[in-house]
Write a protein that holds these residues in place. Sequence first.
Motif, mmCIF file in Angstrom:
data_model
loop_
_atom_site.group_PDB
_atom_site.id
_atom_site.type_symbol
_atom_site.label_atom_id
_atom_site.label_comp_id
_atom_site.label_asym_id
_atom_site.label_seq_id
_atom_site.Cartn_x
_atom_site.Cartn_y
_atom_site.Cartn_z
ATOM 1 N N GLU A 1 -6.263 -3.432 -18.995
ATOM 2 C CA GLU A 1 -5.203 -3.013 -18.084
ATOM 3 C C GLU A 1 -5.705 -2.816 -16.652
ATOM 4 N N HIS B 1 -3.598 -11.172 -31.507
ATOM 5 C CA HIS B 1 -2.317 -11.029 -30.796
ATOM 6 C C HIS B 1 -1.758 -12.384 -30.391
ATOM 7 N N CYS C 1 4.829 -12.948 -22.901
ATOM 8 C CA CYS C 1 3.518 -12.333 -23.126
ATOM 9 C C CYS C 1 3.500 -10.878 -22.639
ATOM 10 N N ARG C 2 4.111 -10.686 -21.488
ATOM 11 C CA ARG C 2 4.121 -9.347 -20.903
ATOM 12 C C ARG C 2 4.948 -8.380 -21.752
ATOM 13 N N TYR D 1 5.637 -8.782 -24.911
ATOM 14 C CA TYR D 1 4.944 -8.601 -26.187
ATOM 15 C C TYR D 1 3.912 -7.476 -26.078
ATOM 16 N N TRP D 2 3.196 -7.553 -24.992
ATOM 17 C CA TRP D 2 2.141 -6.559 -24.747
ATOM 18 C C TRP D 2 2.716 -5.148 -24.656
ATOM 19 N N LYS D 3 3.866 -5.086 -23.955
ATOM 20 C CA LYS D 3 4.521 -3.796 -23.745
ATOM 21 C C LYS D 3 5.060 -3.232 -25.070
ATOM 22 N N PRO E 1 -1.120 -7.496 -18.461
ATOM 23 C CA PRO E 1 -2.321 -7.644 -19.317
ATOM 24 C C PRO E 1 -3.120 -8.869 -18.859
ATOM 25 N N PHE F 1 -5.722 -10.495 -21.228
ATOM 26 C CA PHE F 1 -5.107 -11.168 -22.365
ATOM 27 C C PHE F 1 -4.426 -12.454 -21.916
#
Lengths: 408, 210
Positions: A277, A331, A346-347, A349-351, A360, A363
């Motif tokens: 992060e 992931h 992707c963003r 998903y990360w959240k 991220p 990632f």
Amino acid sequence: MNSLAEKFAELGKALTQNAEAIARLTELNGEEESDLGELTRLFNTLTSYNIIHGNEVEGFSASSVLVELSYLLNKQETNRRLSPDVNEWLAQLQLKISQLNQAKESKNTRTYGQHLTDIRGMVFLMRDGIGNEVRSIEIALHTKFGHVESIADKQAENKYLINRLDRLTKKLLVLDLQTLNDLAGSNPELRKILSVKLFRSIDDCREAILASIPRLKHLLWEFEKQSKDSKRVWAFYNHFRTHSQGFKYDPTDDELTELVLPCHTDNNIKELAADVENQSYFASHIDLLNTLKPRHELNLDQNQESKEPPNFEGEANSEELIEYSDRMEAHLIEMLRLSKVERVSCREYWKLNLGETGYPYGFMSYAYKELNQIKSLKTKRKLTVKTKKAFEQSATVSVTDLILEPLS
Amino acid sequence: MNLRNVLEKLYNEKKFICPYTDEECYEFLETNEGQIQIDAAMAVFDRKLTRVNENGAFYLTSTAPEHATDRLLLKKEFLKVRDEIEPVVEFLVFISKVKSDAGVLVSGDIIRYAEILNLVTDNELHLKHLNQLVQLSAFKTVKKSTTDKLIALFDGLERLNLLVVKNRSEMLYQITGKVDYIHTVMEFIAEYEVIAVDEEEAEQIELAHE
């Protein structure tokens, strides 16, 4: 001009006119020399003040004052003007004080003034000497005897200084406040010179010396260690030259424990997670990822397509063919799996999955690189890469999101 | 001081932290508070902060050396450092021969690449010695020029964490505190491999063998 100033002026002339001869004498370090070439009339001034000893018949020699002066001029041993011998100095001081008291009793003001000046001079010499001692120690400690080249010489100098300071401390103990008060008696001028000024200097010096001795001893230990280490390096060097087999000794567990070796854990066993992060690490992560060996190519056909879309939840981890070598790969596979039936950012998903906000970056750069290597991806998914310029006029863009969608 | 950064250096990067490799970090570790924080953070991994010779570089060691995993790691570390001794010794002797007034280098000493290159280039014996050095696996190179061989030597020592670059453009290097650790291990090996360090010891060993 007072008489002392006149004497200095005369001395200056004598030194200037006979500089060559004086320099030659100082090089002889007290040895006598009769052939000094042409000497001027003022050379006698130097002998009359005992700056140069001797005469034309027996030869001339430099006094200690002149030799010391030449050291100073050569900028050598500028810090070696040491304090006078305390016992001798004390005996001279007692003599001067008794002469001063006699002059006081006989009310001879001129002689009294002269003796007082002499006493002031003696006290000044002692204060200056002990001040130099302290400065000399500080310089030696600070530079680790930088003026001496070899370790052996450094050790010798250090030992000498420790012994000298040890003796000096003991001697300075003689000059305690009671002794100085007794010497000064009821004379207020002597009290000011001896009991106040001198005692303060002695006290400061004693404290500084006492604080320096342990530091000097530690430095000596360092020099001794350095010397031993140096010898050991040469011993090993010779050992390598004569023994080709290397070392054979296998230490026991206890010996290894006693050796207090660093214990480095293999990072694949226990590791601290990368702070993906933190944007300040972004560049480092990219560099790191670029240095990694290529992984097995993700095979959509083998790993993903065989599964029915409704049964996707939680099953990816059971795929034997997929090796989850790290968190990011797991992931990415999960994202690919989800993207078979729905649009996956992707963003987002990360959240959603990691509960972390922000980009991220680590990632995404990893995913971007990996997805571009999957040859079959174009026929299975639509990949949208969202970017933004690093700044207004920049040609550099950074990836802000990756969106995977099933091809309709 | 960012505790995470310090932990990463000690634990992940397996670094020896001395004033020459990381002054800020070293100063933090010298404080009581720093040591307490590191020990507390590392306790879960059975690690604690320690120092070479109690006043040198900082590194992590095991608090549970009796455990099989750590016992194995300590053994591995011993074998690793044992292999590092020869290149380090060869380098120290090489510099001490090339620059005779430098003696055997100690932690904190500065080395100038350009100065060493000048001294080596001017002397056939030093060139020969350098050629021998680059045969060692730690400094191995296929390059032919003296400049490149010397660079390979310095790079090798950087990889061993024995040298740290102080000024890349001027190629100014400094010996790190790891050299003291190497000396500690050498002291141990000298004792068990019966290597005579000074003349007295040499005589004693000779008598024992007679």
